[in-house]
Design a protein around this motif. Structure first.
Motif, mmCIF file in Angstrom:
data_model
loop_
_atom_site.group_PDB
_atom_site.id
_atom_site.type_symbol
_atom_site.label_atom_id
_atom_site.label_comp_id
_atom_site.label_asym_id
_atom_site.label_seq_id
_atom_site.Cartn_x
_atom_site.Cartn_y
_atom_site.Cartn_z
ATOM 1 N N LYS A 1 0.840 -1.214 0.000
ATOM 2 C CA LYS A 1 0.000 0.000 0.000
ATOM 3 C C LYS A 1 0.867 1.252 0.000
ATOM 4 O O LYS A 1 0.577 2.215 -0.704
ATOM 5 N N LEU A 2 1.932 1.207 0.805
ATOM 6 C CA LEU A 2 2.818 2.368 0.904
ATOM 7 C C LEU A 2 3.435 2.689 -0.450
ATOM 8 O O LEU A 2 3.459 3.842 -0.892
ATOM 9 N N LEU A 3 3.913 1.651 -1.130
ATOM 10 C CA LEU A 3 4.562 1.880 -2.414
ATOM 11 C C LEU A 3 3.572 2.410 -3.442
ATOM 12 O O LEU A 3 3.909 3.247 -4.271
ATOM 13 N N LYS A 4 2.330 1.927 -3.371
ATOM 14 C CA LYS A 4 1.309 2.433 -4.286
ATOM 15 C C LYS A 4 1.070 3.918 -4.020
ATOM 16 O O LYS A 4 0.800 4.700 -4.910
ATOM 17 N N GLU A 5 1.138 4.255 -2.753
ATOM 18 C CA GLU A 5 0.845 5.634 -2.340
ATOM 19 C C GLU A 5 1.984 6.586 -2.749
ATOM 20 O O GLU A 5 1.739 7.631 -3.323
ATOM 21 N N VAL A 6 3.228 6.198 -2.449
ATOM 22 C CA VAL A 6 4.322 7.152 -2.653
ATOM 23 C C VAL A 6 4.985 7.021 -4.034
ATOM 24 O O VAL A 6 5.676 7.911 -4.461
ATOM 25 N N GLN A 7 4.756 5.897 -4.692
ATOM 26 C CA GLN A 7 5.205 5.694 -6.075
ATOM 27 C C GLN A 7 6.643 6.121 -6.374
ATOM 28 O O GLN A 7 6.863 7.050 -7.154
ATOM 29 N N PRO A 8 7.606 5.459 -5.769
ATOM 30 C CA PRO A 8 8.983 5.774 -6.110
ATOM 31 C C PRO A 8 9.320 5.198 -7.492
ATOM 32 O O PRO A 8 8.697 4.240 -7.934
ATOM 33 N N LEU A 9 10.321 5.802 -8.151
ATOM 34 C CA LEU A 9 10.699 5.273 -9.465
ATOM 35 C C LEU A 9 11.384 3.919 -9.332
ATOM 36 O O LEU A 9 11.178 3.019 -10.124
ATOM 37 N N HIS A 10 12.236 3.797 -8.299
ATOM 38 C CA HIS A 10 12.945 2.539 -8.101
ATOM 39 C C HIS A 10 12.937 2.189 -6.618
ATOM 40 O O HIS A 10 13.019 3.075 -5.775
ATOM 41 N N VAL A 11 12.859 0.890 -6.340
ATOM 42 C CA VAL A 11 12.909 0.435 -4.947
ATOM 43 C C VAL A 11 14.159 -0.422 -4.786
ATOM 44 O O VAL A 11 14.457 -1.270 -5.630
ATOM 45 N N VAL A 12 14.899 -0.175 -3.716
ATOM 46 C CA VAL A 12 16.083 -0.983 -3.422
ATOM 47 C C VAL A 12 15.862 -1.601 -2.045
ATOM 48 O O VAL A 12 15.444 -0.907 -1.124
ATOM 49 N N CYS A 13 16.083 -2.911 -1.918
ATOM 50 C CA CYS A 13 15.836 -3.545 -0.627
ATOM 51 C C CYS A 13 16.767 -4.741 -0.435
ATOM 52 O O CYS A 13 17.377 -5.216 -1.398
ATOM 53 N N PRO A 14 16.883 -5.227 0.806
ATOM 54 C CA PRO A 14 17.701 -6.418 1.036
ATOM 55 C C PRO A 14 17.140 -7.604 0.248
ATOM 56 O O PRO A 14 15.924 -7.677 0.033
ATOM 57 N N GLU A 15 17.999 -8.512 -0.149
ATOM 58 C CA GLU A 15 17.533 -9.625 -0.989
ATOM 59 C C GLU A 15 16.484 -10.494 -0.290
ATOM 60 O O GLU A 15 15.636 -11.100 -0.939
ATOM 61 N N GLN A 16 16.504 -10.498 1.055
ATOM 62 C CA GLN A 16 15.532 -11.314 1.790
ATOM 63 C C GLN A 16 14.089 -10.920 1.459
ATOM 64 O O GLN A 16 13.175 -11.713 1.607
ATOM 65 N N TYR A 17 13.890 -9.647 1.072
ATOM 66 C CA TYR A 17 12.523 -9.176 0.823
ATOM 67 C C TYR A 17 12.031 -9.474 -0.585
ATOM 68 O O TYR A 17 10.896 -9.163 -0.927
ATOM 69 N N THR A 18 12.910 -10.050 -1.414
ATOM 70 C CA THR A 18 12.484 -10.275 -2.792
ATOM 71 C C THR A 18 12.114 -11.726 -3.039
ATOM 72 O O THR A 18 11.861 -12.120 -4.173
ATOM 73 N N GLN A 19 12.125 -12.516 -1.989
ATOM 74 C CA GLN A 19 11.700 -13.909 -2.136
ATOM 75 C C GLN A 19 10.952 -14.329 -0.865
ATOM 76 O O GLN A 19 11.140 -13.711 0.175
ATOM 77 N N PRO A 20 10.097 -15.370 -0.958
ATOM 78 C CA PRO A 20 9.375 -15.801 0.241
ATOM 79 C C PRO A 20 10.374 -16.287 1.297
ATOM 80 O O PRO A 20 11.481 -16.706 0.948
ATOM 81 N N PRO A 21 9.983 -16.256 2.590
ATOM 82 C CA PRO A 21 10.902 -16.737 3.621
ATOM 83 C C PRO A 21 11.298 -18.189 3.337
ATOM 84 O O PRO A 21 10.454 -18.968 2.879
ATOM 85 N N PRO A 22 12.546 -18.576 3.596
ATOM 86 C CA PRO A 22 13.005 -19.938 3.254
ATOM 87 C C PRO A 22 12.140 -21.025 3.901
ATOM 88 O O PRO A 22 11.898 -22.066 3.293
ATOM 89 N N SER A 23 11.613 -20.753 5.098
ATOM 90 C CA SER A 23 10.831 -21.793 5.772
ATOM 91 C C SER A 23 9.419 -21.899 5.202
ATOM 92 O O SER A 23 8.716 -22.869 5.463
ATOM 93 N N GLN A 24 8.962 -20.888 4.465
ATOM 94 C CA GLN A 24 7.609 -20.930 3.903
ATOM 95 C C GLN A 24 7.671 -20.524 2.432
ATOM 96 O O GLN A 24 7.163 -19.465 2.044
ATOM 97 N N SER A 25 8.263 -21.388 1.654
ATOM 98 C CA SER A 25 8.532 -20.990 0.275
ATOM 99 C C SER A 25 7.253 -20.824 -0.542
ATOM 100 O O SER A 25 7.286 -20.253 -1.626
ATOM 101 N N HIS A 26 6.120 -21.320 -0.024
ATOM 102 C CA HIS A 26 4.880 -21.164 -0.798
ATOM 103 C C HIS A 26 4.210 -19.819 -0.543
ATOM 104 O O HIS A 26 3.265 -19.454 -1.229
ATOM 105 N N ARG A 27 4.694 -19.091 0.466
ATOM 106 C CA ARG A 27 4.015 -17.833 0.801
ATOM 107 C C ARG A 27 4.524 -16.691 -0.079
ATOM 108 O O ARG A 27 5.310 -15.843 0.350
#
Lengths: 658, 834
Positions: free
Chosen positions: A459-485
């Motif tokens: 919701k935040l990203l929809k609201e503030v609409q940055p051109l590019h987002v940079v984040c730790p790699e952990q946030y770009t994939q589901p948690p290792p223990s719940q790979s289906h989420r």
């Protein structure tokens, strides 16, 4: 725009941003999960811990038995706990100009940076961040220093030796960089480099960029930062919350129109809803106490504890727990409880209004007044006289490796009536409990993490609409223990750019403009000429003066006067010689008219030839060529300077000068 | 009409027609219309108008006003319609040339007031009321009224538009009449002129290119087929069937949802039950072409029909099961689970795309689950549902919703992403799951069913409303446990029950009072269903639940205290009433303790809910004969009456009267007197001792004092209940002691029965009640009480109490006076202004 990623821990970030000739460190979090590999530091001699056997290898031989101990199948280092620092080799940290701190949990590595790397810059943070950060550091130093350990283990860190150890020690990364805790003088020295800032305050860095802290809603004084120049805006979002807890709400609007948004510090337990967890915490606490058991809550001395105390304030009467004592034990307990009441301007609106009544913003003041909540610096002294069971004890450290909590774990661990409730999400509770096994005490895991979850991020990203987002790699994939989420990852367009520890990113944004000021006198001297409707041009002859990353166009110095005195001629007075600039020409030459003009001026044998790029006017008699092209005109005549000048003047008649 | 009303009416009419008066209160005008409807029904002749010329004058003067008040004008039209419904009155008004001015072209419909929606609405309602006879119908059809009504179908006011459609349906049925014979096809049918005009309008609209006209006609047809089941409706259908079929396949009109309603109404009509006329083919086509969301309501409706071709029924079921089938397939590996359906009716990708879109997934699932729940509640469904697969599918949805399921397909991943944490779907699925508990299901899934339910009960992320539904589903399934083979495995049952009580324990300590409350309700439910099961009793008593429940009697929230009282009351059955050996509990849950605690709540709790709960628990205990021996029961009742009679909450007193009623029945049973006063009394039990003992007991327990005081209670239900009980007692005692009734005159003076009677009439007993001695009545004296029962006219009291409290104010006279009074007040106020 470069980002050096010095920490791989998404909630304890440490990044360095190179932006327009400034080097800015964003947070310096200290990863304390390394301490889980060490044996706890008991406040009083623990026969159980001191009798733990050494490590026995598969072949039956003992191994490093002075340094390594085994407890219920886990191996621990018997030494003073050490912490995993941010990368220090990736870039020369003495070149860091400023450090921006977003909240008190993200500054715990500060002394290592400011005191060991030759850092000479400034640290910016809000007042509550500094004060509470100091309390956290003080508690940390105190907990470790008051239990001096005779020996210090280092042999196990030898790469050859480490290879032979069982997991998780075998897999621990960069153990050679693990450091012992800093000292109080170092803390003081580090904190003295901090300059206090307020929300929305604009801080100029060398004239090149401006940084601004914004409320992030996560903790007292916690901030997100805007780093911007005239044409670029980078937002650094670290540890933010949209829930209504005690701090001032998050300022989202100011994050809009960012070119790059660096997003760190999201909730560590995205599947646990904080409200549900508080309910769980209360229920388990009440059940234990009703059955005559004690409750131990390992926690930090500030933060969620304020909210927990507030919930308990409302709950204890309804649950019939009015007579159960609540103890808060920490060397900084008193300061923490008192500080929380004086930072009114940093609190949420409801709490702020209480101050004008006047009432203390947090109800724990009333709990203390009515003797329901008592606080002590340590288990020694007054506490031992007042101690009554069953009771509820809040104390640190959540890693269960040092602090007063170690004593209560040893004291209460043997009875199944007691319960330890984990509320801090920073440590795996199973790992934290490992050196206390076998444990009869009940364990409840109620991690309360109010930071943004993935739905809120989306919701935040929809609201503030940055051109590019940079984040730790952990946030770009589901948690290792719940790979289906697949719902537990950042979902945005374009996909976020991810980073990991020790990586250097070139941020996906190119600078295209720079602002230059023009002095009024110079501006006065300009004569714009309209060349197209709405577009005027003027030539500027000036000196570009650059200082403190500000660029100014000034009047050019006047042509050098002949020296009035022959006696002295100082080198310093020597201004660069400056010829008056030649005018610029524009326009095109209409060939027919030009030929007519030539004829008027007595050239009778004019011939015109068309070429691919324009025309050639031939003056046969004078053996002269005039080459007229779109962007150039050449007069070619041999050794007849007066003729050339005459022809030049005729050509110039057709062009505009400015 | 009474004389008083007839005298008031002209002034009222004059006041209403006076343009200087502000519009009268709408409710008064509504009541006046009701009154006239009654009058017209009572005397259906022209006399109404002849006797009250003021009515005609009223109409005339209203029509003459240049700017009438729209609400009064609307009332005028409705009143005129109501009166003109009588044929005589209709003629009268026509002779006066009033009808054309009211409903014809000379009337409001061509004036500026027509712009006001209330006037148009009044006109439509007036016409609808009037159309009760053929002359009225001819008047409307020949006077161009039909065109006005056709236009009103598209009125911007939805009320007017919908009323216009209903009016057309009414006109059509009135015009065709009940007797019309049905020809074999539509072309041979000779409709009466009015019907013909309407039918032509319908057919033309359906064939027009205007979507709004098409929708209006479909709406009209839906109302028609829903309200009229005459054979001629079939002929009408034959004329439009093709066009409807066209709309089903062509979605340019966007009227699909209306088609579903239309076809459903038709399917319910017996006219279409035989296979002729291709009606069922249209239904099949609809099931095939409408989207699953549009076809859902039609499918459910069809499945509830008794008469319907089996293939259509199966197709409807398939439509309904399609989303559930899709869920199963999305959740499992291909070929691992076959799904619910062998083949689908429509394109399965339509359902898949709906389920994989964020905006439609939850909607479709909630609708489907609600439909299934509805079908499961039908006792004799004409079709068999695949219960086991449905259960599997509902459980899968629940697993998707809490993120426990690892989906095996891309569709599954998408659905999982949408459903995780979706409370709406969770609630619907839990409702459906609860409804499935009534059906025989295969026992193999029971283990995983309880695992899933426990996960919901356990999870801190479960919202309070979802938790409540989880509790309901769990208690329903647990209640059915003894009948299942799962139950025979003692280890499994024990484990399940232990887990349930463990989680209940935690929930009883929740800081959220709604959670504590629903936890207690759940416990009560469980005890009600399972108190006879040893396994259940043992698990319950060996948990902390009884102790925690007792603690909650002191909860700060009154709702929770009330639920705790109810739970404790039920818990008593498990702890001691029906458990003589009392295995685990020791003496902490003895009857005296609980009873004393509840008594204390009854006398001291500041809120009404807990006290009411105590009363119902006491009554329940008494009904189940759990209050001990006769003497103990007598003391118990006496104590309860003593506490409750001073209670300020009327519901508590009413509860106490219910307890008294049960006690009376209990006593009569004890002494062999029949419960029912009209049952023959066997000679063996009619000895005087047997008759006197109950009376003496009632006197000792101070029951009469309470009953007579209650008669004058300011809250009427209390008085009524007390009167009912006293009447019952009277019929018992006075019938069985006819001989003793002599000599009542002597006693009456001495014991001041006349005083009691007088006081009762004045209704002031509560204030004047003598505390002791003096002139008062001795309520503990059996003889005085017998006398009181005989002397006081309880029947009259009963009638008086049963009269509505506004029976005086409800009369038409009062209504007319009210209207006049309002006018008078405004006049006064006007005067004040100057």
């Amino acid at each position: 725009l470069f980002q050096y990623c010095l920490s791989g821990h998404p909630t304890l970030p440490c990044n360095v941003l190179k932006f327009k000739s400034t080097t800015i460190m964003l947070d310096c979090g200290l990863d304390m999960t390394s301490t889980l590999n060490f044996l706890p530091l008991p406040l009083v001699q623990s026969p159980r811990l001191s009798k733990l056997p050494g490590l026995v290898l598969k072949d039956g031989s003992t191994f490093l038995d002075k340094e390594l101990k085994e407890c219920s199948g886990h191996v621990f280092v018997d030494s003073v706990p050490e912490f995993c620092l941010p990368e220090t080799e990736l870039l020369d940290l003495s070149t860091v100009d400023v450090i921006l701190i977003s909240n008190y949990h993200c500054m715990m590595a500060l002394p290592y940076i400011t005191e060991y790397t030759g850092f000479t810059g400034t640290v910016y943070a809000t007042e509550p961040t500094v004060q509470i950060g100091r309390l956290l550091m003080e508690e940390l130093v105190n907990s470790i220093e008051r239990v001096p350990k005779a020996q210090s283990a280092s042999t196990w860190k030898n790469k050859e030796v480490q290879r032979l150890l069982p997991a998780p020690l075998k897999d621990a990364v960069e153990v050679s960089m693990w450091k012992k805790c800093y000292s109080m003088p170092e803390v003081n020295a580090a904190l003295s480099k901090i300059q206090l800032v307020g929300y929305s305050q604009k801080i100029e860095l060398f004239g090149a960029v401006q940084v601004t802290p914004l409320s992030s809603g996560y903790a007292l004084g916690s901030s997100n930062w805007i780093i911007q120049s005239h044409y670029e805006k980078v937002s650094y979002v670290s540890g933010s919350s949209l829930l209504t807890t005690h701090p001032q709400p998050m300022d989202q609007a100011s994050l809009k129109n960012s070119d790059v948004l660096i997003l760190t510090g999201l909730t560590q337990i995205p599947t646990a809803n904080p409200d549900g967890m508080v309910g769980e915490f209360c229920s388990n606490l009440a059940m234990t106490v009703r059955n005559g058991g004690n409750v131990l809550v390992p926690c930090y001395p500030s933060g969620v504890i304020y909210d927990l105390l507030e919930c308990l304030y409302q709950y204890i009467d309804s649950a019939g727990l009015s007579n159960v004592p609540f103890y808060f034990i920490s060397p900084v307990a008193n300061s923490s409880l008192e500080f929380s009441q004086i930072f009114a301007e940093w609190l949420c609106h409801n709490k702020q209004t209480k101050v004008y009544l006047p009432e203390p913003p947090f109800p724990h003041a009333e709990l203390i007044q009515t003797n329901k909540l008592k606080h002590y610096p340590s288990i020694h002294g007054d506490f031992s006289n007042d101690f009554k069971q069953p009771c509820v004890v809040f104390t640190g450290h959540p890693s269960l490796r040092f602090g007063d909590v170690v004593h209560f774990m040893e004291l209460w661990g043997k009875s199944s009536l007691n319960t330890v409730i984990f509320t801090e999400p920073d440590f795996s509770y199973l790992d934290a409990l490992a050196p206390y096994q076998p444990l009869a005490m009940k364990c409840v895991y109620c991690p309360i993490d109010t930071r943004l979850n993935f739905i809120q991020v989306s919701k935040l990203l929809k609201e503030v609409q940055p051109l590019h987002v940079v984040c730790p790699e952990q946030y770009t994939q589901p948690p290792p223990s719940q790979s289906h989420r697949t719902d537990l990852m950042i979902d945005c367009q374009p996909p976020p750019m991810s980073y990991r520890r020790a990586e250097v990113l070139t941020l996906p944004y190119k600078r295209r403009y720079e602002k230059i000021e023009i002095m009024p006198e110079l501006a006065d001297s300009l004569v714009p000429l309209e060349i197209k409707p709405g577009i005027s041009l003027a030539t500027v002859s000036a000196v570009l003066h650059t200082k403190d990353n500000k660029h100014v166009l000034q009047l050019p110095p006047k042509p050098a006067q002949p020296p009035s005195s022959k006696k002295r001629k100082r080198v310093s007075d020597d201004v660069p010689e400056c010829k008056p600039p030649k005018p610029l020409l524009s326009g095109s030459i209409p060939v027919e008219q030009f030929v007519q003009t030539l004829e008027k001026h007595g050239f009778s044998d004019v011939k015109v030839e068309d070429t691919a790029k324009g025309h050639i006017v031939l003056l046969q008699e004078a053996e002269t060529l005039i080459q007229i092209e779109e962007d150039s005109t050449h007069i070619i005549c041999d050794n007849d300077e007066p003729l050339r000048v005459k022809l030049r003047d005729l050509v110039l008649k057709f062009l505009q000068k400015f | 009409m009474s004389r008083e009303c007839a005298m008031l009416l002209p002034r009222v009419c004059a006041a209403l027609a006076d343009p200087r008066q502000p519009g009268s209160d709408d409710t008064c005008l509504e009541k006046m219309l009701d009154w006239f409807r009654e009058l017209a029904a009572g005397e259906p002749t022209v006399k109404l108008l002849q006797d009250n010329p003021c009515l005609t004058e009223f109409f005339t003067s209203m029509l003459a006003l240049p700017e009438p008040n729209p609400s009064v004008l609307a009332f005028t039209l409705r009143l005129a319609g109501t009166i003109a419904a009588l044929e005589g009155c209709f003629q009268h008004l026509q002779q006066q040339k009033l009808l054309a001015r009211l409903f014809g072209e000379d009337g409001p419909l061509n004036s500026i007031v027509w712009e006001d929606a209330s006037v148009r609405s009044g006109w439509v309602e007036g016409v609808q009321s009037m159309l009760q006879h053929q002359p009225a119908l001819h008047f409307m059809c020949n006077g161009g009224g039909l065109d006005v009504i056709f236009t009103l179908q598209g009125d911007p006011s939805l009320f007017v538009a919908s009323a216009a459609s209903r009016l057309l349906v009414h006109m059509l049925t009135l015009s065709v009449g009940p007797e019309m014979t049905v020809p074999l096809n539509a072309k041979d049918c000779s409709w009466p002129p009015c019907a013909q005009m309407i039918i032509k309008h319908i057919e033309d609209s359906l064939q027009s290119s205007s979507a709004s006209h098409i929708k209006q006609s479909l709406k009209l047809l839906t109302i028609l087929f829903g309200s009229c089941q005459a054979p001629w409706t079939k002929v009408l259908w034959l004329g439009i069937a093709k066009q409807v079929e066209f709309f089903l396949t062509e979605d340019s009109v966007q009227a699909q949802h209306m088609l579903a309603d239309l076809l459903l109404n038709m399917a319910r009509s017996p006219v279409f039950h035989d296979a002729e006329g291709n009606f069922w083919a249209s239904v099949t086509s609809a099931l095939e072409h409408l989207t699953p969301v549009q076809a859902g309501p039609l499918a459910v409706g069809i499945l509830r029909l008794r008469q319907c071709p089996q293939d259509v029924r199966i197709q409807a079921l398939t439509v309904l099961l399609q989303p559930m089938d899709c869920i199963l397939r999305a959740a499992s590996q291909p070929l691992e689970y076959a799904g619910l359906l062998d083949e689908s009716v429509s394109d399965p990708s339509a359902v898949e795309s709906l389920l994989s879109s964020k905006s439609s997934c939850a909607n479709l699932l909630c609708q489907t689950l609600a439909h299934l729940e509805e079908l499961l509640s039908v006792t004799c469904l004409p079709v068999d549902l695949p219960y086991a697969s449905l259960l599997h599918s509902v459980l899968t949805i629940l697993q998707f919703c809490n993120g426990l399921l690892i989906p095996a397909s891309p569709l599954g991943s998408k659905i999982s992403q949408i459903l995780i944490g979706c409370f709406r779907v969770q609630r619907s699925a839990l409702d459906a799951l609860a409804a499935l508990s009534d059906r025989k299901c295969c026992d193999t899934v029971i283990g995983s069913l309880f695992d899933i339910l426990l996960a919901y009960l356990e999870s801190p992320n479960t919202s309070p409303t979802v938790l409540k539904k989880s509790f309901q589903a769990t208690s329903k399934w647990l209640a059915h446990l003894p009948g299942m083979s799962f139950f025979k495995n003692q280890g499994q049952t024990e484990k399940t029950l232990q887990d349930v009580f463990l989680v209940l324990q935690k929930r009883l300590c929740s800081p959220c009072w709604e959670v504590r409350d629903s936890s207690l309700e759940f416990l009560t439910n469980l005890i009600e269903c399972l108190r006879d099961q040893d396994e259940f009793r043992q698990s319950l008593l060996s948990s902390e639940v009884p102790k925690l429940t007792e603690n909650l009697l002191e909860d700060p929230e009154s709702y929770v205290r009330a639920s705790a009282v109810t739970a404790m009351g039920h818990l008593a059955f498990v702890t001691y009433f029906f458990a003589p050996e009392s295995p685990v509990t020791g003496n902490q849950y003895n009857k005296e303790n609980t009873m004393a605690k509840l008594q204390e709540i009854l006398s001291t709790d500041p809120e009404g809910f807990p006290r009411r709960a105590v009363m119902s628990i006491f009554t329940m205990w008494l009904e189940e004969s759990c209050t001990g021996q006769l003497e103990e029961t007598e003391q118990f009742v006496s104590r309860v009456i003593q506490t409750a009679e001073h209670d300020l909450d009327w519901e508590v007193k009413l509860g106490c009267l219910e307890l008294v009623q049960v006690f009376c029945i209990h006593m009569f049973c004890q002494f062999g007197l029949p419960e029912c006063p009209y049952a023959p009394v066997s000679p063996a039990v009619s000895s005087s001792n047997h008759q006197d003992e109950p009376l003496r007991t009632f006197c000792r327990t101070n029951l009469f004092s309470f009953l007579f005081r209650s008669l004058c209670d300011c809250d009427k239900p209390v008085g009524q209940k007390a009167c009912d009980i006293l009447l019952a007692l009277k019929s018992h005692f006075c019938r069985s002691s006819v001989i003793d009734s002599q000599g009542s005159g002597d006693l009456s003076a001495e014991h001041s029965i006349p005083w009691l009677q007088r006081t009762l009439r004045q209704g002031s007993l509560a204030q004047n009640f003598p505390t002791d001695g003096g002139n008062g009545v001795d309520f503990q004296d059996p003889e005085s009480m017998m006398l009181a029962l005989r002397t006081i006219d309880l029947e009259e009291l009963h009638d008086a109490l049963n009269k509505c409290s506004d029976h005086v104010e409800k009369s038409p006279q009062s209504l007319l006076e009210d209207i006049l009074a309002t006018v008078a007040t405004t006049e006064e106020n006007e005067a004040d202004c100057y």
